[in-house]
Design a protein around this motif. Structure first.
Motif, PDB file in Angstrom:
ATOM      1  N   ASN A   5       0.796  -1.227   0.000  1.00  0.00           N
ATOM      2  CA  ASN A   5       0.000   0.000   0.000  1.00  0.00           C
ATOM      3  C   ASN A   5       0.829   1.278   0.000  1.00  0.00           C
ATOM      4  O   ASN A   5       0.278   2.371  -0.005  1.00  0.00           O
ATOM      5  N   TYR A   6       2.138   1.122   0.023  1.00  0.00           N
ATOM      6  CA  TYR A   6       2.997   2.300   0.126  1.00  0.00           C
ATOM      7  C   TYR A   6       3.909   2.456  -1.071  1.00  0.00           C
ATOM      8  O   TYR A   6       4.555   1.490  -1.517  1.00  0.00           O
ATOM      9  N   TRP A   7       3.991   3.687  -1.591  1.00  0.00           N
ATOM     10  CA  TRP A   7       5.098   4.032  -2.461  1.00  0.00           C
ATOM     11  C   TRP A   7       6.377   3.815  -1.633  1.00  0.00           C
ATOM     12  O   TRP A   7       6.379   3.956  -0.421  1.00  0.00           O
ATOM     13  N   MET A   8       7.467   3.540  -2.313  1.00  0.00           N
ATOM     14  CA  MET A   8       8.748   3.382  -1.642  1.00  0.00           C
ATOM     15  C   MET A   8       9.812   4.143  -2.417  1.00  0.00           C
ATOM     16  O   MET A   8       9.633   4.471  -3.596  1.00  0.00           O
ATOM     17  N   TYR A   9      10.933   4.403  -1.777  1.00  0.00           N
ATOM     18  CA  TYR A   9      11.981   5.175  -2.451  1.00  0.00           C
ATOM     19  C   TYR A   9      13.344   4.907  -1.820  1.00  0.00           C
ATOM     20  O   TYR A   9      13.445   4.302  -0.759  1.00  0.00           O
ATOM     21  N   TRP A  10      14.348   5.369  -2.513  1.00  0.00           N
ATOM     22  CA  TRP A  10      15.727   5.354  -2.033  1.00  0.00           C
ATOM     23  C   TRP A  10      16.231   6.791  -1.980  1.00  0.00           C
ATOM     24  O   TRP A  10      16.005   7.571  -2.902  1.00  0.00           O
ATOM     25  N   SER A  18      15.529   7.621  -6.130  1.00  0.00           N
ATOM     26  CA  SER A  18      14.550   6.946  -6.977  1.00  0.00           C
ATOM     27  C   SER A  18      13.319   6.594  -6.167  1.00  0.00           C
ATOM     28  O   SER A  18      13.408   6.403  -4.943  1.00  0.00           O
ATOM     29  N   GLY A  19      12.168   6.523  -6.844  1.00  0.00           N
ATOM     30  CA  GLY A  19      10.928   6.155  -6.182  1.00  0.00           C
ATOM     31  C   GLY A  19      10.100   5.226  -7.053  1.00  0.00           C
ATOM     32  O   GLY A  19      10.286   5.169  -8.273  1.00  0.00           O
ATOM     33  N   ILE A  20       9.172   4.511  -6.418  1.00  0.00           N
ATOM     34  CA  ILE A  20       8.339   3.551  -7.137  1.00  0.00           C
ATOM     35  C   ILE A  20       6.954   3.526  -6.506  1.00  0.00           C
ATOM     36  O   ILE A  20       6.810   3.631  -5.285  1.00  0.00           O
ATOM     37  N   ASN A  21       5.922   3.382  -7.348  1.00  0.00           N
ATOM     38  CA  ASN A  21       4.563   3.383  -6.809  1.00  0.00           C
ATOM     39  C   ASN A  21       4.210   2.008  -6.233  1.00  0.00           C
ATOM     40  O   ASN A  21       5.026   1.086  -6.234  1.00  0.00           O
ATOM     41  N   THR A  22       2.995   1.887  -5.734  1.00  0.00           N
ATOM     42  CA  THR A  22       2.615   0.691  -5.000  1.00  0.00           C
ATOM     43  C   THR A  22       2.693  -0.589  -5.835  1.00  0.00           C
ATOM     44  O   THR A  22       3.107  -1.631  -5.323  1.00  0.00           O
ATOM     45  N   THR A  27       5.066   2.514 -11.948  1.00  0.00           N
ATOM     46  CA  THR A  27       5.582   3.870 -12.134  1.00  0.00           C
ATOM     47  C   THR A  27       6.848   4.045 -11.317  1.00  0.00           C
ATOM     48  O   THR A  27       6.869   3.743 -10.126  1.00  0.00           O
ATOM     49  N   THR A  28       7.898   4.532 -11.983  1.00  0.00           N
ATOM     50  CA  THR A  28       9.167   4.769 -11.311  1.00  0.00           C
ATOM     51  C   THR A  28       9.693   6.148 -11.672  1.00  0.00           C
ATOM     52  O   THR A  28       9.312   6.728 -12.698  1.00  0.00           O
ATOM     53  N   GLY A  29      10.567   6.668 -10.835  1.00  0.00           N
ATOM     54  CA  GLY A  29      11.190   7.947 -11.086  1.00  0.00           C
ATOM     55  C   GLY A  29      12.633   7.927 -10.614  1.00  0.00           C
ATOM     56  O   GLY A  29      12.980   7.170  -9.693  1.00  0.00           O
ATOM     57  N   TYR A  30      13.465   8.756 -11.254  1.00  0.00           N
ATOM     58  CA  TYR A  30      14.892   8.755 -10.934  1.00  0.00           C
ATOM     59  C   TYR A  30      15.436  10.183 -10.916  1.00  0.00           C
ATOM     60  O   TYR A  30      14.999  11.046 -11.691  1.00  0.00           O
ATOM     61  N   ALA A  31      16.415  10.406 -10.070  1.00  0.00           N
ATOM     62  CA  ALA A  31      17.160  11.648 -10.113  1.00  0.00           C
ATOM     63  C   ALA A  31      17.958  11.677 -11.411  1.00  0.00           C
ATOM     64  O   ALA A  31      18.380  10.640 -11.918  1.00  0.00           O
ATOM     65  N   GLU A  32      18.176  12.869 -11.940  1.00  0.00           N
ATOM     66  CA  GLU A  32      18.913  13.001 -13.196  1.00  0.00           C
ATOM     67  C   GLU A  32      20.297  12.382 -13.107  1.00  0.00           C
ATOM     68  O   GLU A  32      20.806  11.817 -14.077  1.00  0.00           O
ATOM     69  N   GLY A  35       4.953   8.766   5.070  1.00  0.00           N
ATOM     70  CA  GLY A  35       4.160   8.656   6.283  1.00  0.00           C
ATOM     71  C   GLY A  35       2.759   8.157   6.052  1.00  0.00           C
ATOM     72  O   GLY A  35       2.118   7.636   6.983  1.00  0.00           O
ATOM     73  N   SER A  36       2.243   8.322   4.832  1.00  0.00           N
ATOM     74  CA  SER A  36       0.873   7.904   4.539  1.00  0.00           C
ATOM     75  C   SER A  36       0.854   6.924   3.370  1.00  0.00           C
ATOM     76  O   SER A  36       1.686   7.024   2.467  1.00  0.00           O
ATOM     77  N   PRO A  37      -0.100   5.989   3.363  1.00  0.00           N
ATOM     78  CA  PRO A  37      -0.197   5.045   2.239  1.00  0.00           C
ATOM     79  C   PRO A  37      -0.643   5.740   0.959  1.00  0.00           C
ATOM     80  O   PRO A  37      -1.254   6.811   1.002  1.00  0.00           O
ATOM     81  N   PHE A  38      -0.308   5.148  -0.157  1.00  0.00           N
ATOM     82  CA  PHE A  38      -0.726   5.599  -1.489  1.00  0.00           C
ATOM     83  C   PHE A  38      -0.269   7.021  -1.803  1.00  0.00           C
ATOM     84  O   PHE A  38      -0.891   7.714  -2.616  1.00  0.00           O
ATOM     85  N   MET A  39       0.792   7.474  -1.167  1.00  0.00           N
ATOM     86  CA  MET A  39       1.331   8.806  -1.391  1.00  0.00           C
ATOM     87  C   MET A  39       2.798   8.708  -1.787  1.00  0.00           C
ATOM     88  O   MET A  39       3.538   7.910  -1.208  1.00  0.00           O
ATOM     89  N   PRO A  40       3.233   9.534  -2.750  1.00  0.00           N
ATOM     90  CA  PRO A  40       4.644   9.501  -3.144  1.00  0.00           C
ATOM     91  C   PRO A  40       5.539  10.232  -2.155  1.00  0.00           C
ATOM     92  O   PRO A  40       5.053  10.860  -1.212  1.00  0.00           O
ATOM     93  N   TYR A  41       6.811  10.162  -2.399  1.00  0.00           N
ATOM     94  CA  TYR A  41       7.798  10.842  -1.565  1.00  0.00           C
ATOM     95  C   TYR A  41       7.638  12.359  -1.657  1.00  0.00           C
ATOM     96  O   TYR A  41       7.420  12.912  -2.729  1.00  0.00           O
ATOM     97  N   THR A  42       7.759  13.009  -0.515  1.00  0.00           N
ATOM     98  CA  THR A  42       7.923  14.457  -0.471  1.00  0.00           C
ATOM     99  C   THR A  42       9.021  14.750   0.544  1.00  0.00           C
ATOM    100  O   THR A  42       9.104  14.109   1.591  1.00  0.00           O
ATOM    101  N   SER A  43       9.838  15.726   0.241  1.00  0.00           N
ATOM    102  CA  SER A  43      10.975  16.025   1.109  1.00  0.00           C
ATOM    103  C   SER A  43      10.549  16.573   2.464  1.00  0.00           C
ATOM    104  O   SER A  43      11.321  16.541   3.422  1.00  0.00           O
TER     105      SER A  43
END
Length: 125
Positions: free
Chosen positions: A31-36, A49-53, A57-62, A100-108
């Protein structure tokens, strides 16, 4: 409680490869997005980098795009980071993170995020 345990860090030569793992427990992993994120000496935390549940969907730093691949296995409650063509600038402690919350992406600014204890990656000849 939330537990995130990273492994796989090592000393590797420039151009080498590593695979990091993060074993998660204490919450419903799927239920959680995860990231490094990573932290190099004398520098702040950098989202890598981050990934959805579902992993669709994935994302990466340049700085790592095209070299790193994030993935997850929801059946094993495990997050991965495949790192190739490593550079000395990739040397850092790598942390697995959960918002901190499920189904939410990373925020700094997420004050309720959880991070593991980290695993050291050193790229040097």
């Amino acid at each position: 409680q939330v537990q995130l345990v990273e492994s796989g860090g090592d000393l590797v030569q420039p151009g080498g490869s590593l695979r990091l793992s993060c074993a998660a427990s204490g919450f419903t992993f799927k239920n959680y997005w995860m990231y490094w994120v990573r932290k190099a000496p004398g520098k702040g935390f950098e989202w890598v980098s981050g990934i959805n549940t579902s992993g669709s969907t994935t994302g990466y730093a340049e700085s790592v795009k095209g070299r790193f691949t994030i993935s997850r296995d929801n059946a094993k409650n495990t997050l991965y980071l495949e790192m190739k063509h490593l550079e000395p600038e990739d040397s850092a402690i790598y942390y697995c993170g959960r918002p901190g919350s499920p189904f939410m992406p990373y925020t700094s600014t997420d004050s309720k995020q959880s991070l593991g204890q980290g695993t050291q990656v050193t790229v040097s000849s």
